[in-house]
Write a protein that holds these residues in place. Structure first.
Motif, PDB file in Angstrom:
ATOM      1  N   ILE A 195       0.840  -1.202   0.000  1.00  0.00           N
ATOM      2  CA  ILE A 195       0.000   0.000   0.000  1.00  0.00           C
ATOM      3  C   ILE A 195       0.876   1.253   0.000  1.00  0.00           C
ATOM      4  O   ILE A 195       0.608   2.231  -0.722  1.00  0.00           O
ATOM      5  CB  ILE A 195      -0.927  -0.028   1.225  1.00  0.00           C
ATOM      6  CG1 ILE A 195      -1.924  -1.153   1.088  1.00  0.00           C
ATOM      7  CG2 ILE A 195      -1.645   1.297   1.373  1.00  0.00           C
ATOM      8  CD1 ILE A 195      -2.985  -0.891   0.095  1.00  0.00           C
ATOM      9  N   ALA A 199      -6.345  -0.693  -6.704  1.00  0.00           N
ATOM     10  CA  ALA A 199      -7.226   0.456  -6.905  1.00  0.00           C
ATOM     11  C   ALA A 199      -6.446   1.758  -6.862  1.00  0.00           C
ATOM     12  O   ALA A 199      -6.776   2.709  -7.575  1.00  0.00           O
ATOM     13  CB  ALA A 199      -8.322   0.459  -5.844  1.00  0.00           C
ATOM     14  N   LEU A 200      -5.398   1.798  -6.016  1.00  0.00           N
ATOM     15  CA  LEU A 200      -4.623   3.030  -5.925  1.00  0.00           C
ATOM     16  C   LEU A 200      -3.778   3.256  -7.169  1.00  0.00           C
ATOM     17  O   LEU A 200      -3.684   4.366  -7.680  1.00  0.00           O
ATOM     18  CB  LEU A 200      -3.709   2.985  -4.704  1.00  0.00           C
ATOM     19  CG  LEU A 200      -4.286   3.468  -3.395  1.00  0.00           C
ATOM     20  CD1 LEU A 200      -3.244   3.326  -2.308  1.00  0.00           C
ATOM     21  CD2 LEU A 200      -4.682   4.911  -3.512  1.00  0.00           C
ATOM     22  N   ALA A 238      -7.471  -7.401   1.187  1.00  0.00           N
ATOM     23  CA  ALA A 238      -7.860  -5.996   1.160  1.00  0.00           C
ATOM     24  C   ALA A 238      -6.691  -5.129   0.712  1.00  0.00           C
ATOM     25  O   ALA A 238      -6.869  -4.169  -0.062  1.00  0.00           O
ATOM     26  CB  ALA A 238      -8.358  -5.560   2.537  1.00  0.00           C
ATOM     27  N   ALA A 239      -5.485  -5.453   1.180  1.00  0.00           N
ATOM     28  CA  ALA A 239      -4.320  -4.676   0.775  1.00  0.00           C
ATOM     29  C   ALA A 239      -4.055  -4.822  -0.712  1.00  0.00           C
ATOM     30  O   ALA A 239      -3.699  -3.852  -1.393  1.00  0.00           O
ATOM     31  CB  ALA A 239      -3.101  -5.122   1.576  1.00  0.00           C
ATOM     32  N   GLY A 243      -6.633  -2.831  -2.490  1.00  0.00           N
ATOM     33  CA  GLY A 243      -6.334  -1.420  -2.301  1.00  0.00           C
ATOM     34  C   GLY A 243      -5.168  -0.951  -3.139  1.00  0.00           C
ATOM     35  O   GLY A 243      -5.215   0.135  -3.736  1.00  0.00           O
ATOM     36  N   ALA A 244      -4.129  -1.766  -3.226  1.00  0.00           N
ATOM     37  CA  ALA A 244      -2.976  -1.377  -4.028  1.00  0.00           C
ATOM     38  C   ALA A 244      -3.339  -1.303  -5.505  1.00  0.00           C
ATOM     39  O   ALA A 244      -2.919  -0.377  -6.218  1.00  0.00           O
ATOM     40  CB  ALA A 244      -1.831  -2.361  -3.805  1.00  0.00           C
TER      41      ALA A 244
END
Lengths: 128, 196
Positions: A76, B172-173, B165-166, B169-170
């Protein structure tokens, strides 16, 4: 083995990572220093787990969880850094000051900073 | 490390302790090079040495499974991700003199004070504590797997959800945005693809 050896090594690694987080300017180098701090904590967890001879092996299980969380964090974090680089043309955390508090008054700072702020961005985009 | 060795110098160190101290000195030196190197790619490569040294320390503490997980995940994937990040943000290959920010001395003071206080407390607290490394290895894959899947199943499954989820999320980012951004949105990916 004396317990002070792994504990002192973990302390020194943690403080090395602390220095890196505070002193580095590139966001990815800050992430590397965070990894060092996480590894120091992992070393402590393993050492105390082996010392206590825990039947649940809580220290080692928590170390595995920490490693997995660190992998998620680095994924992330790098995605965010790449997004910031794509939008701003820089991964220099000293220049990402949009959320910083201005020392002057609220109205004067807002009017003074609004035209001044996009200038480094356009310059960086031109170079990028 | 030297402080601990000096205050317990009357003990005869065992071979495991000597190996631990030597590998620890190498690990600490690599960590210092990681946070102090002016070449960004060299810092990432020194991080490999530091993480590998920590894996050897896990082996010396009889935690074999953690050591191999450390090698696989940290040395194998996290450092590769960091190198990818360095390359994708066009980090300079040569020495960059502005790698350290202006508050370097403040950081050095804070880290030195924290290290001194923590080393003092830790050495004082665990002066007469020894780890018994004899007997069966406590961190073998069998022991770790048994404890993980007998007592820690629920956190393990929750962690798999967190990893998913990570991942989402990565993705999507880092996906290309809606196209409403400025020139940087079109310039930077093109330059990135050209670089790769």
């Amino acid at each position: 083995m004396h317990l002070a050896y792994p504990a002192v090594l973990a302390v020194l690694l943690f403080c090395t990572g602390l220095y890196g987080v505070l002193a580095r300017r590139n966001a990815i180098l800050v992430l590397m220093s965070v990894e060092l701090m996480l590894n120091a904590v992992n070393l402590n967890l393993v050492a105390f787990d082996v010392w206590l001879r825990d039947t649940l092996h809580a220290g080692q299980a928590l170390t595995l969880f920490t490693i997995a969380v660190a992998a998620a964090e680095i994924g992330i974090g790098l995605a965010i850094v790449l997004l910031v680089y794509r939008n701003r043309g820089s991964s220099d955390i000293d220049r990402l000051r949009d959320l910083a508090e201005r020392p002057s008054g609220p109205d004067g700072a807002g009017s003074a900073d609004a035209p001044r702020q996009p200038q480094p961005d356009t310059g960086a985009e031109a170079t990028a | 490390m030297t402080l601990a060795a000096a205050s317990h110098g009357f003990l005869s160190p065992t071979g495991v302790e000597i190996a631990f101290v030597l590998v620890g000195i190498a690990t600490l030196g690599a960590a210092l090079m990681t946070v102090g190197s002016r070449q960004l790619v060299h810092a990432a490569l020194w991080l490999v040495v530091a993480l590998g040294g920590i894996a050897v320390e896990y082996l010396l503490l009889t935690a074999e499974f953690i050591a191999w997980v450390q090698v696989l995940i940290y040395v194998g994937s996290v450092v590769v991700l960091l190198l990818f990040g360095l390359m994708l943000t066009k980090a300079p290959i040569g020495p960059s003199p502005d790698a350290d920010s202006g508050n370097r001395w403040v950081a050095l003071t804070v880290a030195g004070a924290a290290a001194a206080a923590l080393v003092w407390v830790v050495v004082d607290a665990f002066r007469a504590t020894w780890i018994d490394l004899d007997g069966a290895a406590q961190g073998s894959a069998e022991a770790a797997g048994r404890s993980l899947f007998r007592f820690w199943v629920l956190p393990f499954e929750a962690l798999s959800v967190l990893l998913l989820a990570a991942l989402v999320g990565a993705v999507a980012l880092s996906r290309r945005g809606g196209g409403a951004k400025g020139a940087a949105e079109t310039l930077a990916p093109a330059a990135r693809e050209g670089r790769l």
